[in-house]
Design a protein around this motif. Structure first.
Motif, PDB file in Angstrom:
ATOM      1  N   PRO A  95      -0.078  12.891   0.442  1.00 26.20           N
ATOM      2  CA  PRO A  95      -0.809  11.638   0.652  1.00 26.20           C
ATOM      3  C   PRO A  95      -0.053  10.584   1.446  1.00 26.20           C
ATOM      4  N   THR A  98      -0.382  11.488   4.988  1.00 25.70           N
ATOM      5  CA  THR A  98      -1.754  11.271   5.443  1.00 25.70           C
ATOM      6  C   THR A  98      -1.935   9.837   5.926  1.00 25.70           C
ATOM      7  N   THR A 122      -5.219  13.554  -0.669  1.00 25.88           N
ATOM      8  CA  THR A 122      -4.756  13.019   0.613  1.00 25.88           C
ATOM      9  C   THR A 122      -5.753  12.018   1.191  1.00 25.88           C
TER      10      THR A 122
END
Length: 426
Positions: A95, A98, A122
């Motif tokens: 994450p 991302t 994510t």
């Protein structure tokens, strides 16, 4: 009033008229406000994908398949004269990564839209950023119900059958074929696992699931969870797992001498992907029941599969052709449909309105549910089973909702693909 005064008024009036005419002429010739990522000849879009990391198995093949379809469309004139540039960046299913890559795509690359960002943990972290920057967030590669919040996130739309719908359909199968057996569950520790379990328990009842385990993608040791399921005497195990953890679960169970019936989410049940991960251990997949909302990648009698395979061979031939490939091309086909419907004067608002208008049909087995009040993706799927090394469909296509609605058969036939496999302009 003397002649000089009248002449002065006439000159003043003329000046006002000339100014007004000039203003109108200027308005007529002023180009429309610039739309990020859109020029007369190009549309730039982007996404985040796990090209490496714990979810890369299979999923790393999705974005290249979408790009292959876009390359094909571009070679045939593009959409309303514009060619599609697809930038996909690796987030490793992390994450934090991302957020970094999506910020780059939006703030530096100035993409028009984000397409098919993959993953529940994510993509959840970039929803507010995309909303703040008014970036269309289309066809998220996850079945989380978080994408279906049109009031809170008006630019976000799902693609996958949501996990609760999927769980209800899988549980309907269990109820019909495994009555009286101990049913257990193992899922990812996020909305993926939680939403799936909600669907299973809606059909079977909370008390019917005798053991529940969860995993995190940062820890690939699932022996404690699988051992707990074995100790609980589980006879049927529902897995809400990404492919790598489906393979880990089955492999760990085999080492522990644990042999339940496996019922697996569409997310982690593509046979060709799992076979590649398991190698000789692919025999462990025998009897696995899954679910899909897209045609089989090995059924060349299906006109959509055959059409996508032809494009794949020309534009993506070095990659495997499997369920992830069909998925990537199906998403790209839907995006082109959306662009066609949005028209030549492309804006972000126009694209969102086109998706909300709905009416899209294509390779999907189940209907899309897009509307102003519904931003979820497909509303159902069809069960699959691995028999003698082949993953085959069985039974009808089912559809249902994420609430307490019944699980029904969906009997509408899919359309055949267009002759050139490119959706026509609206």
């Amino acid at each position: 009033m003397n002649a000089l005064t009248r002449r002065g008024l006439s000159l003043a009036t003329a000046a006002v008229l000339l100014t007004a005419v000039a203003a109108c002429s200027e308005d007529a010739n002023t180009p429309p406000a610039e739309v990020p990522g859109v020029t007369a000849g190009e549309i730039v879009i982007g996404t985040h994908m796990p090209l490496t990391g714990p979810a890369a198995a299979g999923y790393s093949e999705i974005a290249p398949a979408s790009k292959a379809y876009f390359d094909y469309v571009n070679a045939n004139g593009g959409v309303h004269g514009r060619k599609i540039t697809y930038k996909f960046m690796d987030d490793g299913y992390n994450p934090a990564n991302t957020q970094t890559v999506v910020r780059k795509l939006v703030l530096e690359d100035k993409v028009f839209a984000i397409l098919n960002g993959l993953g529940t943990p994510t993509h959840t972290g970039v929803l507010d950023f995309l909303k703040t920057n008014r970036v269309p967030d289309l066809f998220v590669a996850s079945g989380s119900r978080s994408w279906n919040q049109p009031d809170k996130y008006p630019g976000t739309f799902g693609f996958n059958t949501d996990y609760t719908v999927e769980g209800k359909i899988l549980a309907t199968h269990i109820k019909a074929t495994h009555a009286g057996k101990k049913v257990c569950f193992m899922g990812q520790d996020d909305d993926f696992g939680r939403d799936s379990l909600v669907g299973v328990e809606q059909v079977l009842g909370a008390g019917a699931v005798v053991a529940k385990e969860k995993y995190v993608t940062s820890n690939q040791n699932v022996a404690p969870q699988i051992g707990a399921l074995k100790a609980a005497g589980c006879e049927v195990v529902v897995l809400a797992t990404v492919p790598g953890f489906t393979a880990l679960s089955l492999g760990t169970a085999a080492r522990l001498g644990f042999k339940p019936s496996w019922v697996v989410s569409n997310v982690g049940s593509d046979y060709l992907t799992l076979s590649k991960v398991l190698g000789e251990g692919k025999v462990l997949l025998e009897g696995m029941v899954g679910i899909s909302n897209l045609p089989s990648p090995v059924d060349m009698s299906d006109p959509w599969t055959a059409a996508f395979k032809k494009i794949h061979d020309q534009y993506n031939g070095s990659a495997p052709f499997n369920g992830n490939t069909v998925y990537g091309m199906s998403v790209a086909y839907l995006f082109v449909q959306s662009l066609q419907a949005a028209g030549k004067d492309l804006t972000r608002e126009g694209l969102i309105a086109a998706v909300e208008k709905g009416g899209f049909k294509g390779p999907g087995l189940a209907p899309f549910r897009y509307g102003k009040d519904n931003h979820s993706g497909m509303g159902g799927g069809k069960l699959t089973k691995v028999t003698a090394g082949n993953q085959e469909f069985f039974g009808p296509v089912y559809e249902t909702d994420s609430a307490a609605g019944p699980v029904n058969e969906f009997k509408e036939e899919r359309p055949a693909p267009p002759a050139n496999t490119i959706p026509a302009a609206a």
